[in-house]
Design a protein around this motif. Structure first.
Motif, PDB file in Angstrom:
ATOM      1  N   GLY A   1       0.893  10.273   2.531  1.00  0.00           N
ATOM      2  CA  GLY A   1       2.260  10.375   2.043  1.00  0.00           C
ATOM      3  C   GLY A   1       2.376  10.183   0.544  1.00  0.00           C
ATOM      4  N   THR A   2       3.593  10.305   0.036  1.00  0.00           N
ATOM      5  CA  THR A   2       3.868  10.133  -1.394  1.00  0.00           C
ATOM      6  C   THR A   2       5.032   9.160  -1.566  1.00  0.00           C
ATOM      7  N   LEU A   3       5.184   8.673  -2.801  1.00  0.00           N
ATOM      8  CA  LEU A   3       6.280   7.753  -3.111  1.00  0.00           C
ATOM      9  C   LEU A   3       6.619   7.874  -4.585  1.00  0.00           C
ATOM     10  N   SER A   4       7.894   7.906  -4.886  1.00  0.00           N
ATOM     11  CA  SER A   4       8.349   7.913  -6.279  1.00  0.00           C
ATOM     12  C   SER A   4       7.901   6.637  -6.984  1.00  0.00           C
ATOM     13  N   LYS A   5       7.440   6.776  -8.231  1.00  0.00           N
ATOM     14  CA  LYS A   5       7.039   5.597  -9.004  1.00  0.00           C
ATOM     15  C   LYS A   5       8.212   4.645  -9.202  1.00  0.00           C
ATOM     16  N   GLU A   6       9.402   5.207  -9.390  1.00  0.00           N
ATOM     17  CA  GLU A   6      10.586   4.370  -9.562  1.00  0.00           C
ATOM     18  C   GLU A   6      10.843   3.540  -8.309  1.00  0.00           C
ATOM     19  N   ASP A   7      10.727   4.165  -7.140  1.00  0.00           N
ATOM     20  CA  ASP A   7      10.914   3.439  -5.893  1.00  0.00           C
ATOM     21  C   ASP A   7       9.842   2.372  -5.719  1.00  0.00           C
ATOM     22  N   ALA A   8       8.616   2.694  -6.094  1.00  0.00           N
ATOM     23  CA  ALA A   8       7.518   1.727  -5.969  1.00  0.00           C
ATOM     24  C   ALA A   8       7.785   0.494  -6.823  1.00  0.00           C
ATOM     25  N   ALA A   9       8.247   0.710  -8.061  1.00  0.00           N
ATOM     26  CA  ALA A   9       8.560  -0.412  -8.957  1.00  0.00           C
ATOM     27  C   ALA A   9       9.686  -1.259  -8.383  1.00  0.00           C
ATOM     28  N   PHE A  10      10.705  -0.600  -7.871  1.00  0.00           N
ATOM     29  CA  PHE A  10      11.849  -1.297  -7.303  1.00  0.00           C
ATOM     30  C   PHE A  10      11.428  -2.148  -6.105  1.00  0.00           C
ATOM     31  N   ILE A  11      10.575  -1.611  -5.244  1.00  0.00           N
ATOM     32  CA  ILE A  11      10.121  -2.343  -4.066  1.00  0.00           C
ATOM     33  C   ILE A  11       9.289  -3.565  -4.468  1.00  0.00           C
ATOM     34  N   CYS A  12       8.461  -3.414  -5.511  1.00  0.00           N
ATOM     35  CA  CYS A  12       7.675  -4.553  -6.008  1.00  0.00           C
ATOM     36  C   CYS A  12       8.593  -5.718  -6.373  1.00  0.00           C
TER      37      CYS A  12
ATOM     38  N   ARG B   1       0.855  -1.182   0.000  1.00  0.00           N
ATOM     39  CA  ARG B   1       0.000   0.000   0.000  1.00  0.00           C
ATOM     40  C   ARG B   1       0.895   1.237   0.000  1.00  0.00           C
ATOM     41  N   ALA B   2       1.092   1.763  -1.184  1.00  0.00           N
ATOM     42  CA  ALA B   2       2.012   2.889  -1.354  1.00  0.00           C
ATOM     43  C   ALA B   2       1.281   4.210  -1.217  1.00  0.00           C
ATOM     44  N   GLY B   3       2.039   5.253  -0.857  1.00  0.00           N
ATOM     45  CA  GLY B   3       1.491   6.598  -0.868  1.00  0.00           C
ATOM     46  C   GLY B   3       1.221   7.040  -2.295  1.00  0.00           C
ATOM     47  N   MET B   4       0.717   8.239  -2.469  1.00  0.00           N
ATOM     48  CA  MET B   4       0.414   8.743  -3.801  1.00  0.00           C
ATOM     49  C   MET B   4       1.667   8.689  -4.669  1.00  0.00           C
ATOM     50  N   LEU B   5       1.572   8.021  -5.812  1.00  0.00           N
ATOM     51  CA  LEU B   5       2.725   7.825  -6.679  1.00  0.00           C
ATOM     52  C   LEU B   5       3.033   9.097  -7.463  1.00  0.00           C
ATOM     53  N   GLN B   6       4.310   9.445  -7.498  1.00  0.00           N
ATOM     54  CA  GLN B   6       4.731  10.681  -8.140  1.00  0.00           C
ATOM     55  C   GLN B   6       5.835  10.435  -9.158  1.00  0.00           C
ATOM     56  N   ASN B   7       5.913  11.321 -10.161  1.00  0.00           N
ATOM     57  CA  ASN B   7       6.950  11.246 -11.182  1.00  0.00           C
ATOM     58  C   ASN B   7       8.208  11.972 -10.716  1.00  0.00           C
ATOM     59  N   SER B   8       8.772  11.487  -9.635  1.00  0.00           N
ATOM     60  CA  SER B   8       9.999  12.072  -9.088  1.00  0.00           C
ATOM     61  C   SER B   8      11.100  11.020  -9.132  1.00  0.00           C
ATOM     62  N   PRO B   9      12.360  11.443  -9.180  1.00  0.00           N
ATOM     63  CA  PRO B   9      13.462  10.474  -9.240  1.00  0.00           C
ATOM     64  C   PRO B   9      13.461   9.556  -8.028  1.00  0.00           C
ATOM     65  N   GLY B  10      13.716   8.290  -8.261  1.00  0.00           N
ATOM     66  CA  GLY B  10      13.795   7.347  -7.162  1.00  0.00           C
ATOM     67  C   GLY B  10      15.166   7.345  -6.522  1.00  0.00           C
ATOM     68  N   GLY B  11      15.237   6.779  -5.330  1.00  0.00           N
ATOM     69  CA  GLY B  11      16.509   6.631  -4.655  1.00  0.00           C
ATOM     70  C   GLY B  11      17.066   7.888  -4.034  1.00  0.00           C
ATOM     71  N   THR B  12      16.286   8.937  -3.998  1.00  0.00           N
ATOM     72  CA  THR B  12      16.795  10.203  -3.459  1.00  0.00           C
ATOM     73  C   THR B  12      16.342  10.449  -2.025  1.00  0.00           C
ATOM     74  N   GLN B  13      15.373   9.670  -1.559  1.00  0.00           N
ATOM     75  CA  GLN B  13      14.857   9.858  -0.205  1.00  0.00           C
ATOM     76  C   GLN B  13      14.846   8.530   0.533  1.00  0.00           C
ATOM     77  N   GLY B  14      14.628   8.612   1.843  1.00  0.00           N
ATOM     78  CA  GLY B  14      14.437   7.422   2.632  1.00  0.00           C
ATOM     79  C   GLY B  14      12.985   6.990   2.562  1.00  0.00           C
ATOM     80  N   PHE B  15      12.571   6.159   3.517  1.00  0.00           N
ATOM     81  CA  PHE B  15      11.220   5.605   3.479  1.00  0.00           C
ATOM     82  C   PHE B  15      10.609   5.600   4.871  1.00  0.00           C
ATOM     83  N   SER B  16       9.300   5.457   4.897  1.00  0.00           N
ATOM     84  CA  SER B  16       8.572   5.268   6.144  1.00  0.00           C
ATOM     85  C   SER B  16       7.588   4.133   5.933  1.00  0.00           C
TER      86      SER B  16
END
Length: 308
Positions: free
Chosen positions: A255-266, A231-246
């Motif tokens: 909250g929000t989450l980079s789409k790149e990070d979401a794909a990587f976590i999947c 269950r991800a936060g609102m997906l955004q078109n921002s670069p992945g790997g630039t922030q931590g996570f909660s």
């Protein structure tokens, strides 16, 4: 890289802002292919006057052709014309080898990001797409692309042949598909928390998506197949790997989450197979994750303890 055919920008538009998760692996890949090319052809000189972008590197990697595939150790999944030549009865039911990952909605933005992460992971990838030719141009023989109606039992049986894990990057697939017999793990990227947290006009606009997301989750929970719901936060078109996570409970609604990070976590969730079900929330935050296997197993253990 010599011999690379330019790809369609429209086909690969979601891949134009790739993140650091793949960079080290791709650097190693390109170093390996350069060494081999010097051994086989003598000295191979790159005459580029400007630094090659990471996007160009990953596209070179995808489109490198059979020679690069042989060097990198990836299996030949499809003939060059994109046709599937596998005998329908090659593996009797119950005896077939299940080592593939099936990505649903493979020509969507999220689907393509998941596929790219799987390619870098050197997984055997199958994908449900609407345009098989476009998928072949985008990913070459790294992906076995399938076009058809997932509600059609013969097509679904063909799509699931050899599949161990199914990744659903968008809502709607599980609400319409029939039995996923033989699948060992289903991973669902869910925006249900976001839809529930929406108000006003946004709630109205997302009402159908919310309904599909609710159906997907309930069907998956009742399926009897080990599942992971992210269950991800609102997906955004921002670069992945630039922030931590909660991973705090309730964080996905706001909250929000980079789409790149979401794909990587999947893709990382493939290796954290629960006994029954595993649900966790994830958004951008302050927690740095250096080892996703350790992180996901910790969350899995916590989830299983709460169910006991």
């Amino acid at each position: 890289m010599a011999g690379v055919v330019p790809c369609s920008s429209s086909t690969l538009s979601p891949l134009t802002s790739l993140n650091f998760h793949y960079q080290e692996q791709c650097r190693a890949l390109h170093a390996h292919s350069f060494i081999l090319s010097t051994q086989r052809r003598g000295l191979y000189v790159c005459a580029a006057k400007k630094k090659v972008s990471f996007t160009d590197q990953i596209l070179d990697y995808i489109e490198g052709g059979p020679k690069l595939r042989k060097w990198y150790g990836a299996p030949d999944l499809l003939p060059t014309d994109g046709s599937v030549t596998e005998d329908e009865d090659e593996f009797p039911e119950g005896d077939e080898i299940r080592d593939a990952v099936l990505v649903t909605d493979g020509d969507s933005e999220m689907g393509q990001m998941v596929i790219l992460s799987l390619i870098v992971k050197r997984a055997r990838v199958k994908a449900l797409v609407k345009d098989k030719r476009a998928a072949l141009e985008a990913f070459g023989t790294y992906v076995e692309s399938l076009t058809g109606d997932s509600r059609d039992k013969p097509f679904l049986r063909k799509a699931l042949r050899g599949v161990c894990t199914v990744i659903c990057p968008n809502e709607g697939f599980l609400s319409t598909v029939g039995s996923l017999k033989g699948v060992k793990h289903v991973i669902l990227l869910s925006q249900l928390s976001v839809y529930k947290g929406a108000g006003g006009i946004q709630a109205l606009m997302k009402s159908n998506a919310r309904k599909l997301a609710e159906q997907d989750e309930s069907i998956l929970v009742a399926s009897g197949i080990p599942y992971t719901i992210i269950r991800a936060g609102m997906l955004q078109n921002s670069p992945g790997g630039t922030q931590g996570f909660s991973f705090e409970q309730g964080s996905a609604a706001k909250g929000t989450l980079s789409k790149e990070d979401a794909a990587f976590i999947c893709v990382e969730a493939i290796d954290a197979v629960p006994r029954e079900g595993f649900i966790f929330e994830v958004v951008s935050g302050d927690e740095k994750v250096s080892d996703w296997k350790v992180c996901l197993n910790r969350l899995l253990e916590k989830s299983e303890q709460q169910l006991q």
